[in-house]
Design a protein around this motif. Structure first.
Motif, mmCIF file in Angstrom:
data_model
loop_
_atom_site.group_PDB
_atom_site.id
_atom_site.type_symbol
_atom_site.label_atom_id
_atom_site.label_comp_id
_atom_site.label_asym_id
_atom_site.label_seq_id
_atom_site.Cartn_x
_atom_site.Cartn_y
_atom_site.Cartn_z
ATOM 1 N N THR A 116 0.729 -1.498 -0.140
ATOM 2 C CA THR A 116 0.487 0.048 0.085
ATOM 3 C C THR A 116 0.585 1.203 -0.564
ATOM 4 O OG1 THR A 116 -1.781 1.053 1.136
ATOM 5 C CG2 THR A 116 -0.508 0.003 2.456
ATOM 6 N N ALA A 117 0.266 2.482 -0.568
ATOM 7 C CA ALA A 117 0.890 3.349 -0.950
ATOM 8 C C ALA A 117 1.525 4.661 0.714
ATOM 9 C CB ALA A 117 0.473 4.467 -1.387
ATOM 10 N N ASP A 118 2.568 5.156 -0.053
ATOM 11 C CA ASP A 118 2.569 5.667 1.852
ATOM 12 C C ASP A 118 1.460 7.221 1.456
ATOM 13 O OD1 ASP A 118 3.643 7.694 4.220
ATOM 14 O OD2 ASP A 118 5.410 6.798 4.019
ATOM 15 N N ALA A 119 0.945 7.739 2.140
ATOM 16 C CA ALA A 119 -0.381 8.498 1.811
ATOM 17 C C ALA A 119 0.656 9.836 2.020
ATOM 18 C CB ALA A 119 -1.412 8.549 2.177
ATOM 19 N N GLN B 75 3.370 10.981 1.437
ATOM 20 C CA GLN B 75 4.757 10.966 0.609
ATOM 21 C C GLN B 75 4.861 10.422 -0.993
ATOM 22 O OE1 GLN B 75 9.094 9.290 1.707
ATOM 23 N NE2 GLN B 75 7.905 8.008 2.951
ATOM 24 N N ASN B 76 3.266 9.861 -1.596
ATOM 25 C CA ASN B 76 2.558 9.488 -2.284
ATOM 26 C C ASN B 76 1.630 8.727 -2.526
ATOM 27 O OD1 ASN B 76 6.025 7.898 -2.445
ATOM 28 N ND2 ASN B 76 3.996 6.367 -2.393
ATOM 29 N N SER B 77 0.114 9.673 -3.134
ATOM 30 C CA SER B 77 -1.166 9.604 -3.381
ATOM 31 C C SER B 77 -0.860 7.396 -3.692
ATOM 32 C CB SER B 77 -1.760 9.784 -4.047
ATOM 33 O OG SER B 77 -1.322 10.299 -5.915
ATOM 34 N N ILE B 78 0.118 7.218 -4.416
ATOM 35 C CA ILE B 78 -0.247 5.461 -5.707
ATOM 36 C C ILE B 78 1.220 5.217 -5.370
ATOM 37 C CG2 ILE B 78 -2.062 6.008 -6.828
ATOM 38 C CD1 ILE B 78 -0.255 6.094 -9.053
ATOM 39 N N PHE B 79 1.270 4.104 -5.637
ATOM 40 C CA PHE B 79 2.239 3.277 -5.162
ATOM 41 C C PHE B 79 3.224 2.757 -6.380
ATOM 42 C CE2 PHE B 79 5.460 -0.112 -4.687
ATOM 43 C CZ PHE B 79 5.806 0.241 -3.583
ATOM 44 N N SER B 80 2.275 3.450 -7.497
ATOM 45 C CA SER B 80 1.976 1.795 -8.767
ATOM 46 C C SER B 80 1.645 2.464 -10.016
ATOM 47 C CB SER B 80 2.332 0.655 -8.734
ATOM 48 O OG SER B 80 2.013 -0.195 -8.377
#
Length: 457
Positions: free
Chosen positions: A258-261, A263-268
């Motif tokens: 799961t993404a670290d919200a 730092q970034n909204s999506i991981f991939s």
């Protein structure tokens, strides 16, 4: 609190029952979501394409299974390869790199049904069949569909990302697998093409590890670049549509990120397929292949290495069992080929550079170096003159220069297995203990050499 093993056992008992139901896309063990936020409670999670209350009672996921908590998460998995007419150019990595490494754009040189495709070169690896360096990516990035052939050429960056064929070609498809556990492909690297055992923006690859719940991870992909997240699910079974000619495939024992919200909204996203998932210390834990919104799915790296018959190309300190060391292999190869004399201090320097040999390579080194017999120059005691010290150092260096006696290859026993006939392979704990001891000895040798080389006051 139930153990992870207990939850995985429950999940395996019921997974086929849920996967047979319409709208279910997967099932795993991971952190329960409440109000869109992950909690620290571990549950058996059923993945669905869309949450709805309009479900027959018999098909609903019960609140508990055998006394263990359940959860329903909305995840519809898609392969994360980019293709035209999808326009990803504005987000993509269009660099033409002179040195191949992980995290950069790549794709097939051919077009498929009038479309061109882009994905990510995950990492540089070692082909165990030839000991040559190669590039790792996904099956669906390099092969795309069922029309592929071994030998298909690859280009960096991809044709979508300003790549040009044949000028930008760097290698060819060696082998590929689309199995119950792995979506992977191995690409040869043309002679003369420079490589680096690192991932762009992440750094040197240190080895491999098993993904664990809560593990903080990163990836560098063609489309979204460097992103941060954490492992929120393990032992996952997911259904993914591979398109015409291949259809739906179910992959088991997958890892969910799961993404670290913060730092970034999506991981991939589309185009990041083929990226390797790396922990905070530089160890690869998975191979990214699919995603659903802010969630990403990856093959466990150990399964990838096994099915493709490869090992990870590493640089930097080695601490993980089973992670081959490229510097160590080069030392052993020189010994086997009898390429000149190897001084003890040169061997220590080589071993202490970036890596530590695994137990089998260590046995090769030990069996091929004859320890020098250094006669005592003088009984231990204070050094009472600089001239005497110089004489002693010269004598030691003269003895080190004689380290050139090796057992010829045809005279050495086969040490690829145990030291004795029918000996069992060392256990993981034994291998880890041996590696730990070797690291300690190398550190002590380096410290002793540093002290030895330091001029006396």
């Amino acid at each position: 609190m139930p153990s992870l093993e207990e939850l995985v056992a429950v999940k395996e008992r019921v997974e086929q029952q849920f996967l047979d139901q319409p709208g279910v896309t997967g099932i795993d063990v991971g952190y329960k979501e409440v109000g869109g936020q992950l909690t620290d409670q571990i549950a058996v999670r059923v993945h669905v394409a869309r949450k709805t209350d309009d479900i027959p009672l018999a098909e609903r996921v019960p609140a508990e299974l055998g006394g263990f908590v359940t959860d329903v998460v909305e995840r519809d998995y898609e392969l994360q390869v980019a293709s035209r007419p999808v326009d990803m150019t504005a987000l993509a990595d269009t660099r033409h790199v002179s040195t191949l490494k992980g995290g950069v754009s790549m794709g097939p040189s051919r077009s498929i049904d009038g479309s061109i495709f882009a994905g990510t070169l995950g990492a540089i690896v070692i082909d165990k069949a030839t000991q040559a360096k190669a590039a790792l990516t996904n099956f669906h990035v390099a092969c795309v569909d069922s029309t592929f052939q071994i030998g298909d050429r690859m280009v960096q960056p991809s044709l979508i990302d300003t790549g040009v064929a044949p000028q930008g070609e760097f290698g060819a498809l060696l082998r590929a697998t689309l199995s119950e556990g792995v979506d992977g492909a191995l690409i040869s690297i043309d002679p003369g093409k420079a490589t680096s055992c690192e991932v762009d923006e992440i750094g040197p690859v240190r080895g491999t590890k098993k993904a664990e719940l809560g593990m903080v991870v990163r990836k560098r992909g063609r489309t979204t670049g460097l992103t941060h997240g954490s492992v929120d699910g393990v032992s996952g079974t997911v259904r993914v549509n591979y398109g015409p000619g291949l259809g739906f495939h179910t992959l088991k024992n997958q890892v969910s990120i799961t993404a670290d919200a913060s730092q970034n909204s999506i991981f991939s996203d589309h185009g990041d397929s083929g990226s390797v998932i790396v922990d905070s210390h530089g160890f690869v834990v998975g191979l990214l292949f699919a995603g659903s919104g802010s969630s990403t799915s990856a093959n466990p790296i150990a399964t990838v290495l096994s099915e493709l018959n490869i090992s990870m190309c590493t640089s930097g300190p080695q601490a993980l069992r089973g992670a081959p060391a490229t510097h160590g292999k080069s030392v052993v190869k020189d010994l086997r080929d009898h390429k000149g004399l190897v001084k003890e201090k040169e061997l220590v320097k080589e071993l202490s550079k970036d890596t530590v040999l695994d137990n089998k390579l260590l046995k090769d080194v030990v069996d091929q170096i004859k320890p020098p017999e250094v006669p005592p120059i003088r009984p231990p005691g204070p050094v009472d003159s600089q001239a005497w010290l110089d004489q002693r150092l010269s004598a030691v260096e003269a003895q080190l220069a004689l380290l050139g006696s090796f057992i010829e290859p045809e005279q050495r026993p086969d040490l690829r297995g145990g030291a004795f006939p029918d000996a069992a392979e060392p256990t993981e704990d034994e291998t880890a203990a041996l590696r730990s001891e070797l690291e300690r000895q190398v550190a002590e040798a380096v410290a002793a050499k540093t002290e030895f080389d330091t001029p006396m006051a």
